[in-house]
Every structure is written in C-alpha cells, then in structure tokens.
Design a protein around this motif. Structure first.
Motif, PDB file in Angstrom:
ATOM      1  N   LEU A 197       0.871  -1.168   0.000  1.00  0.00           N
ATOM      2  CA  LEU A 197       0.000   0.000   0.000  1.00  0.00           C
ATOM      3  C   LEU A 197       0.910   1.220   0.000  1.00  0.00           C
ATOM      4  N   ALA A 228      -8.017  -5.499  -4.280  1.00  0.00           N
ATOM      5  CA  ALA A 228      -7.600  -4.397  -3.430  1.00  0.00           C
ATOM      6  C   ALA A 228      -8.731  -3.407  -3.206  1.00  0.00           C
ATOM      7  N   TYR A 237      -1.469   1.457  -4.925  1.00  0.00           N
ATOM      8  CA  TYR A 237      -0.717   0.279  -4.503  1.00  0.00           C
ATOM      9  C   TYR A 237       0.571   0.227  -5.307  1.00  0.00           C
TER      10      TYR A 237
END
Length: 268
Positions: A197, A228, A237
């Motif tokens: 992240l 995600a 990400y």
C-alpha cells in the motif's frame, strides 16, 4: 502482518489455451492496402497495421507519438469498415464510448486480432474503434502500440471469467472500500516481488506505507492477482521487483478519477 482493505492474492499458472478477455474469433482479413483521399491504410499479411493521414502538409500517424491535431474531416469517412487490427499490447483498456471521458469498462488481456466495425474521432483528435465483440471502444493508436510489451510487467482489471480459471487464495480484513481485482502479468523473469500500500509523501513522490505480500519470483506464464480496496482516486498500490537485468523497479498502480482506468506509473 497488518492489512488494510480486502485483498485476494493469487499466483496462478496460465495455459496457452486460456482466453482471458472477450477474445474475438480470428478471421481472414478483409481489408486490402488502399489509399482514400488523405488517408493511407497499410496492410501486412492481410491485417491493418498502420494508418497514416496527411493533414496541413504533415503526415499524422496513429502508430506513433506524433501530435494528433488535424484540420480534416472525420477520419471515419475515409476508412473501409469493417476491418481487422492486430492488438500488440496485453493491457489495452476498453471504454464504453469513443473517448477518455467514457468509463473504462474492461481490458484486453492478450494481444490478438480484433474486428473494428465503427470509427469515431473524439474532441482531442484520437481515433477510436468499436470492436465487433461488443466489449467496447479502443483508442486505435494505443491498440497497435508496442509500448506495453517493453515493460517488465503489465497490470489490468481482472474479471469473474478470468478468476474462474485460477486457483486463488483469499485474504481479507475487517474494513472495505471500492474493491478492484488487479491482475499483474510479467513479461520477463522477476524476483523479490513486493506488493504494498502506498502513500503520497510531502516531496511529491510515492513511498511504501505497508507491505502486504511478497513473492520470491514471478515468471512469464503466471499471473499475480490482488483484490484491493480503493478509498477514492488517491489510493495507490505499489509493486516492486528485481527485473531480468538485475535492476530494482517500482510501479504505482491507481485508478483514474476521470474514467476509472487502471493506471500504472514507474517511480523511484
């Protein structure tokens, strides 16, 4: 290990027989080499591979990064419909209409032959083609571009049909957001793969906020899929790795606030 959002992480083997995304049946080309007014369409082995237009005494080529401004009438009027094109890239976004202001509805996962049944030029001068399969519209310049093939890894949205072909291991956390299944496929051998992240730092660059998953290697013929959670268009990400040349590479993956297109940018 802490996790944010819902993550579905899969390392899955692809087989040559699997068709990932709405592939059309390959058909013999029906478009010969021809010239119409200021448009020249070049065919190779029976397939359209290059479209060149002369305007304002300068040739414009949808297969290059040349300025696309034009003072001629709509390009569709000078094209022979339908015709086939060879899509060169494996991460081509598909849109609901002829322009980047339309929503991104899908992606072409594999290169191959597709049939264009309608053309339209947008306000920015981009020439779009509607695919016979009904999947949507593609930017024709991007469709025949080989730029994505030069990247060590590409990313597209995965869909239910794609996920059915894989054996998946699911990971989840308590919270959730706008979920998107991200599919990564390497074009060369990658090692030390990390999925993280990201957060935007004060100096205007991306940096890892939390490491979510690691892989010792990722090889062509395999795919890594992560489901995600996105909390607005500022969520990003990162996927980093060592490429085949031994160089460390990092890419940020985020969703466009304009049309929902999945974007991937390299960062240091």
């Amino acid at each position: 290990m802490k996790r944010k959002g819902l993550f579905l992480l899969c390392l899955c083997m692809l087989t040559p027989s699997i068709t990932i995304q709405a592939a059309e049946e390959s058909k013999p080309a029906v478009t010969p080499l021809f010239t119409a007014e200021d448009t020249v369409v070049t065919a190779e082995n029976g397939f359209v591979t290059h479209i060149t237009r002369t305007c304002s005494e300068a040739e414009r080529d949808i297969g290059t990064d040349t300025d696309m401004e034009t003072d001629t009438e709509t390009k569709a009027e000078n094209s022979k419909i339908p015709y086939t094109i060879k899509v060169q890239r494996n991460d081509l976004p598909v849109f609901e209409g002829p322009g980047y202001d339309y929503s991104c509805s899908a992606a072409i996962w594999n290169s191959g032959t597709y049939t264009v049944i309608q053309e339209e030029e947008d306000e920015e001068g981009n020439l779009w083609g509607k695919l016979k399969s009904g999947i949507g519209w593609v930017d024709l310049a991007e469709a025949i571009s080989e730029e994505a093939a030069a990247l060590p890894l590409t990313a597209v949205y995965a869909n239910e049909e794609m996920l059915k072909e894989y054996h998946c291991v699911e990971y989840s956390a308590a919270d959730s957001g706008q979920l998107a299944a991200l599919a990564f496929r390497p074009n060369e051998d990658l090692t030390d793969v990390q999925f993280s992240l990201l957060e935007y730092s004060e100096d205007g660059s991306w940096r890892s906020a939390e490491e979510l998953y690691t892989l010792s290697e990722l090889k062509p013929g395999t795919a890594f899929v992560a489901d995600a959670a996105f909390y607005g268009d500022m969520t990003a990400y990162g996927i980093s790795f060592t490429d085949a040349a031994g160089d460390s590479r990092s890419f940020a993956v985020h969703i466009s606030g304009r049309n929902g297109e999945l974007l991937m940018d390299e960062y240091e």
